[in-house]
Design an enzyme around this catalytic site. Sequence first.
Site, PDB file in Angstrom:
ATOM      1  N   ASP A 171      33.220 -44.863 -15.628  1.00 33.76           N
ATOM      2  CA  ASP A 171      32.550 -43.762 -14.951  1.00 33.76           C
ATOM      3  C   ASP A 171      33.429 -42.523 -14.900  1.00 33.76           C
ATOM      4  O   ASP A 171      34.265 -42.379 -14.005  1.00 33.76           O
ATOM      5  CB  ASP A 171      32.125 -44.165 -13.543  1.00 33.76           C
ATOM      6  N   ASP A 227      29.148 -37.506 -18.621  1.00 33.33           N
ATOM      7  CA  ASP A 227      29.217 -38.565 -17.614  1.00 33.33           C
ATOM      8  C   ASP A 227      29.011 -39.939 -18.246  1.00 33.33           C
ATOM      9  O   ASP A 227      27.878 -40.333 -18.523  1.00 33.33           O
ATOM     10  CB  ASP A 227      28.167 -38.311 -16.534  1.00 33.33           C
TER      11      ASP A 227
END
Length: 419
Positions: free
Chosen positions: A70, A268
């Site tokens: 992440d 992302d």
Amino acid sequence: MILLMVMSLGLSSAVDFRWRKGGGFSGRFTRGAGGSSVVFPVHGNVYPLGYYNVTINIGQPPRPYYLDLDTGSDLTWLQCDAPCVRCLEAPHPLYQPSNDLIPCSDPLCKAMHMNGNHRYEAQEQCDYEVEYADGGSSLGVLVRDVFSLNYTEGLRLTPRLALGCGYDQIPGASSHHPLDGVLGLGRGKVSILSQLHSQGHVKNVIGHCLSSLGGGILFFGDDLYDSSRVSWTPMSRENSKHYSPAMGGELLFGGRTTGLKNLLTIFDSGSSYTYFNSKAYQAVTYLLKRELSGKPLKEARDDHTLPLCWQGRRPFMSIEEVKKYFKPLALSFKTGWRSKTLFEIPPEAYLIISRKGNVCLGILNGTEIGLQNMNLIGDISMQDQMIIYDNEKQSIGWIPADCDELASLQASAAQVYEY
């Protein structure tokens, strides 16, 4: 995965990688002497799994844990037997925390609570609570423990790093798989990369190469690529919590502008799919439908894999069969007064083939899930490229790469150093 709210961390980001001697992986990709990277093999895919993760050995003795990648959030945390109040299904036994609690006075704790609104319940421990945009959350305390890592030369690295001991987790809407925790790779001081850099172990650079066939590599450091071959764009200083280009992107369809400019864009890895704001999403779907008019495809309204799917005369087996009907997308970013760099999104970087044999659009409406005006470049659109986040030069870069080959080279090199 964009972190919608971090109650104890302030506003941050999270939504939906031993080497062969004398050549091999490092011999082929290393820039030169003087630097070293830490590399991890990546497992997973965009569809049908919907996630990528790495295995990291933590603790004394070291135990393996699967952590979801992440770049949209900072904190690394494990589901933790502290004891656990609410824990999700996990591939491994819950993490047994070390006794090395991080106190409120620690600089990392203070960096997490920069908003100044946090009330410390106990001075001897640093509490955290993270809430992600998909509704998931983790509550716990910060501890330090040993991470067992390997440099590209095969040297072992065992730093003590801060991580979250999460004893209360709520699953998010996009969390449909067992997980041990999250590997926070954001720009904040508490991220694993920032901690390794502050201890002098690696350059403050992170990169990943995710294969469309599944798997790939994640790396910390700057000696796995030739910087002169990379397309670079400056990193935003205003949006300092995300990996976001300094200038908003201009959306292109089939090489022509859509008229949509200054799009706030965030890279992302915690998001499987790409999310455009409502205006950009509607423009793309309108243009795609117009382009497909008269083609042997029709909307598959009974396929709920993703919001928009099309079916052919017979089920599709691969994107190769259908990509000829779709035009490429791209985001153009200004890199100077007159210069621009292009982030290309070909059909194979925004389409999937569902289990029903239909082709589905892997770009979703982010406004509908609370992302407001943000546009997330998710894993689907970063596949088969090396994406580099250079925090030292404050730049984001990309270059086409055979990520499946890189992963195979990494695996072969790791086996050499096991013997």
